[in-house]
Design a protein around this motif. Structure first.
Motif, short mmCIF file in Angstrom:
data_model
loop_
_atom_site.label_atom_id
_atom_site.label_comp_id
_atom_site.label_asym_id
_atom_site.label_seq_id
_atom_site.Cartn_x
_atom_site.Cartn_y
_atom_site.Cartn_z
N ASN A 21 7.50 3.44 15.99
CA ASN A 21 6.58 2.45 15.41
C ASN A 21 7.34 1.28 14.81
OD1 ASN A 21 4.09 3.54 16.09
ND2 ASN A 21 4.06 4.88 14.30
N ASN A 25 7.02 -2.58 16.11
CA ASN A 25 6.74 -3.70 15.20
C ASN A 25 7.79 -4.79 15.32
OD1 ASN A 25 4.41 -2.47 14.25
ND2 ASN A 25 5.45 -1.51 12.51
N GLN A 28 7.17 -6.66 18.54
CA GLN A 28 5.99 -7.52 18.42
C GLN A 28 6.32 -8.80 17.68
OE1 GLN A 28 2.84 -6.96 19.86
NE2 GLN A 28 2.71 -9.11 19.33
#
Length: 95
Positions: A21, A25, A28
């Motif tokens: 995760n 992130n 992104q």
């Protein structure tokens, strides 16, 4: 004993998911930064409007006159009269 092994496995899986995760992130954020960067590309290309350019792309070189600049692409008029639309995401360099 089986319960302890299962608990350890679940803890390892949770830790891996947390790392994934965090990586998602970070990626992104990089993508968001690249999308915001297109305005600087557009500003650079405006100075080359109606001039001859060579654009190196992921598919090869394109040479011609820069005739239009869109939000995410340019249009090049090649010497043979063809119009080529090149998305910014395919750019490697502009000369």
């Amino acid at each position: 004993m089986l319960r302890r092994k299962l608990d350890r496995s679940l803890a390892l899986i949770r830790a891996q998911m947390a790392r994934l995760n965090a990586r998602i992130n970070a990626l992104q954020e990089q993508v968001n930064g690249l999308q915001g960067g297109s305005s600087s590309v557009i500003a650079f290309l405006r100075g080359k409007l109606n001039t001859r350019v060579t654009i190196e792309t992921t598919a090869g070189s394109i040479f011609g006159t820069l005739i239009a600049i869109g939000e995410d692409h340019v249009q090049i008029a090649e010497p043979n009269g063809s119009i080529v639309i090149v998305p910014f995401r395919s750019f490697l360099s502009v000369a």
